[in-house]
Design a protein around this motif. Sequence first.
Motif, short mmCIF file in Angstrom:
data_model
loop_
_atom_site.label_atom_id
_atom_site.label_comp_id
_atom_site.label_asym_id
_atom_site.label_seq_id
_atom_site.Cartn_x
_atom_site.Cartn_y
_atom_site.Cartn_z
N PHE A 83 81.67 8.50 16.16
CA PHE A 83 81.60 8.08 17.56
C PHE A 83 81.06 9.22 18.43
N SER A 84 81.59 10.41 18.26
CA SER A 84 81.14 11.56 19.05
C SER A 84 79.67 11.87 18.77
N ALA A 85 79.27 11.77 17.50
CA ALA A 85 77.88 12.07 17.14
C ALA A 85 76.92 11.05 17.75
N LEU A 86 77.29 9.79 17.73
CA LEU A 86 76.44 8.75 18.32
C LEU A 86 76.25 8.98 19.81
N VAL A 87 77.34 9.29 20.50
CA VAL A 87 77.25 9.52 21.95
C VAL A 87 76.47 10.79 22.24
N TYR A 88 76.68 11.83 21.44
CA TYR A 88 75.94 13.09 21.64
C TYR A 88 74.43 12.84 21.60
N ASP A 89 73.98 12.03 20.66
CA ASP A 89 72.54 11.80 20.49
C ASP A 89 71.90 11.13 21.71
N ILE A 90 72.67 10.34 22.46
CA ILE A 90 72.08 9.65 23.61
C ILE A 90 72.60 10.18 24.94
#
Length: 521
Positions: A83-90
């Motif tokens: 979840f954190s990685a997905l949000v970080y990317d955008i």
Amino acid sequence: MRLSPSTLNWSLAHVERFGDTDIFPLPFEYEAIRADWGRLLAELTAVEINDWVTSAYRRALTPKSRFGFRTATQLDPLDSLIFSALVYDIAKDLEGHRDPARERRVFSHRVKRGATDGQLYDPKWNFDAFKAHLREKCASEPTGWVVSTDVADFYSRIYHHPLDNALRTATSKTDHVDAIMRLLSEWNYVVSSGIPVGPAASRILAEMALVDVDQTLGDKGIDFCRFSDDFRLFAPTEREAHDALAVLARALGESHLTLSERKTDILPAVKYSSRHIDGERPGDAASLAGRVTSILEKYGYENDLYSEAELEALPAGMVRELEELDLNTVLRERAVDSRSYDVFMVSLSLRRLAQLKDDALSELVIENLHQFTPVFAQTMNYFRKVTPEPQRSEVGRKLLESTLTGASGHREYQLCWLLDLFSGSPDWCTVPALRDLYQADPSVIVRPKLLELLGDRGQAHFFRQGRRDVLNLSPWEQRAFIKGGTCMRQDEFGPWIRSLRPRLDRLGQTVADTFRRRAQS
């Protein structure tokens, strides 16, 4: 779609530095994840994220204020990293679509990503910057009016369809949006509203749910600012203040959000400043907090309720000025007297006393422990720092008794932080007390920590007797049972783990591998 190794490395660094939530202690599983990160990283980067199946999270009622409640979520550790990685990317795309920071209207969770240090938000944009702006506005327009309000049950009422639209408008990374929305849907069991309370990644999503509201207020020429869902509207007359509030209510309604009637007020700017910013009389909570703010700003420090900076790291002049405020008296008055209760001052006083290793008020805190629920993490840190080793057993017994019998609706939350204190030393709590609590408390927040502690206390017979039934436990308890089970003899633990491992989920296998290696060393 697959996540890159650099993004996942950032995600783990983020959790290790800032926690997986700002509410609960960090689970031990991240220690196992770090120990097995080489293998796990290769496995996670090979995963098609759109096929990712979420695991069991855990939730608990936690304090929103002295008498307020909110349901906070602690995600499965691997889900949290994804979840954190997905949000970080955008996140950079999302920030670019928000009301510009230079307008000084939106002060909450401005994105400033750190490529390797785990940072997601700019620490300069915080609640104190919001309050400083309010102070400036009231001083510059003393004859005006201020609307003070917030959104009712904000995170739980964020509808997924408007959020989905907001994310797709802000970023071209549609695969990321698909994955994020699918995670939210799974965590809510396909109910189309609500985002997790606690994870840092949720905060920028919540901000996106208010982008259209900010745009509407700006288009209507309404002078406003906000921190998260706390809105302040400014108007030259009372009538225009009411009109501005109506515009805000309609704009929120378009996103299926509503205002909190209980927290809505319209006041002349002078009265608002006196009541909510500067304090009505010298020595009251707001005035003291303002003095502390001035001292911290003078020395370049931010007001961070969760900071545990050591005394030696603070400038000597700053320490002297803080001590002149007599924070012992502040703690005694602000924590016990419900009429003058002030969370920030209680928190700061606890931190200073902990740094000074001053236990003079420890009995007062124990006797009024329920009053300290909003700052329970800092309260446990206080006892960790000030309690001499020979007194830990007695203090721990009193803390447990006060927690179990005290007047609080947050016992589950209190116990999770109390047990975090107990994990620091076996002197804090007896084994019979831990076993009694394990048998009596069904909480998925509390029981895993109790299993860890029983393992730390060497209760090999407890784990030997229960090892055949471990698969009947929740995933959180399974992992804690494995860690606790390392107190068994290596010739018992090793074969048991080898037979158990194929039946565990991905994170359970990581925990099993990590603690099997430790048992062998």
